[in-house]
Design a protein around this motif. Structure first.
Motif, mmCIF file in Angstrom:
data_model
loop_
_atom_site.group_PDB
_atom_site.id
_atom_site.type_symbol
_atom_site.label_atom_id
_atom_site.label_comp_id
_atom_site.label_asym_id
_atom_site.label_seq_id
_atom_site.Cartn_x
_atom_site.Cartn_y
_atom_site.Cartn_z
ATOM 1 N N GLN A 1 0.891 -1.321 -0.084
ATOM 2 C CA GLN A 1 -0.007 -0.149 0.152
ATOM 3 C C GLN A 1 0.896 1.249 0.082
ATOM 4 N N VAL A 2 0.445 2.283 -0.847
ATOM 5 C CA VAL A 2 1.159 3.637 -0.903
ATOM 6 C C VAL A 2 0.102 4.564 -0.360
ATOM 7 N N GLN A 3 0.537 5.470 0.430
ATOM 8 C CA GLN A 3 -0.029 6.704 1.034
ATOM 9 C C GLN A 3 0.304 7.823 0.369
ATOM 10 N N TYR A 93 -4.553 16.217 -7.766
ATOM 11 C CA TYR A 93 -4.594 15.002 -7.337
ATOM 12 C C TYR A 93 -3.016 14.522 -7.473
ATOM 13 N N CYS A 94 -2.496 14.023 -6.542
ATOM 14 C CA CYS A 94 -1.121 13.432 -6.614
ATOM 15 C C CYS A 94 -1.201 11.866 -7.205
ATOM 16 N N ASN A 95 -0.630 11.313 -7.764
ATOM 17 C CA ASN A 95 -0.802 10.043 -8.354
ATOM 18 C C ASN A 95 0.542 9.233 -8.201
ATOM 19 N N HIS A 101 1.738 -1.976 -11.628
ATOM 20 C CA HIS A 101 0.766 -1.494 -12.350
ATOM 21 C C HIS A 101 -0.523 -0.874 -11.507
ATOM 22 N N LEU A 102 -0.309 -0.611 -10.270
ATOM 23 C CA LEU A 102 -1.351 -0.187 -9.243
ATOM 24 C C LEU A 102 -1.415 1.186 -9.224
ATOM 25 N N ASN A 103 -2.496 1.904 -9.234
ATOM 26 C CA ASN A 103 -2.615 3.219 -8.915
ATOM 27 C C ASN A 103 -3.160 3.617 -7.636
ATOM 28 N N TYR A 104 -2.188 4.585 -7.226
ATOM 29 C CA TYR A 104 -2.741 5.345 -5.730
ATOM 30 C C TYR A 104 -3.104 6.841 -5.989
#
Length: 115
Positions: A1-3, A93-95, A101-104
């Motif tokens: 997970q990335v926050q 929005y920060c991405n 290839h997951l998007n946060y």
């Protein structure tokens, strides 16, 4: 997970400048690229700028005015926005995209440019 946590939005007059920051935490070692997108009222979210090892991308509408940078020690990206125009008004929005290839996404920060 990335926050992702953004900061730096606000109200500025046309021609002014703002700098947005986005700090990443969590599994940051999986991040391949980071960037900024924006969404204006009634419009779709659009790419503003991204940065990955050896490459930066800018939307035509911001080329020459916005500059993205990355601090790998702080796991933070920045976008310096100069010569702001009313049409730059949007939620930014920060991405982060990972090697799998997951998007946060961050929570978004409002940028308002008055004419």
């Amino acid at each position: 997970q990335v926050q992702l946590v953004e900061s730096g939005g606000g109200l500025v007059q046309a021609g002014g400048s703002l700098r947005l920051s986005c700090a990443a935490s969590g599994t940051v070692n999986t991040i391949n690229s980071m960037g900024w997108y924006r969404q204006a009222p009634g419009k779709e979210r659009e790419l503003v700028t991204t940065i990955s090892p050896g490459a930066t991308v800018y939307a035509d509408s911001v080329k020459g005015r916005f500059t993205i940078s990355r601090d790998n020690v702080k796991n933070t990206i920045y976008v310096q926005m100069n010569s702001l125009k009313p049409e730059d008004t949007a939620v930014y929005y920060c991405n982060a995209k990972t090697i799998r290839h997951l998007n946060y996404w961050g929570q978004g920060t409002q940028v308002t440019v008055s004419s």
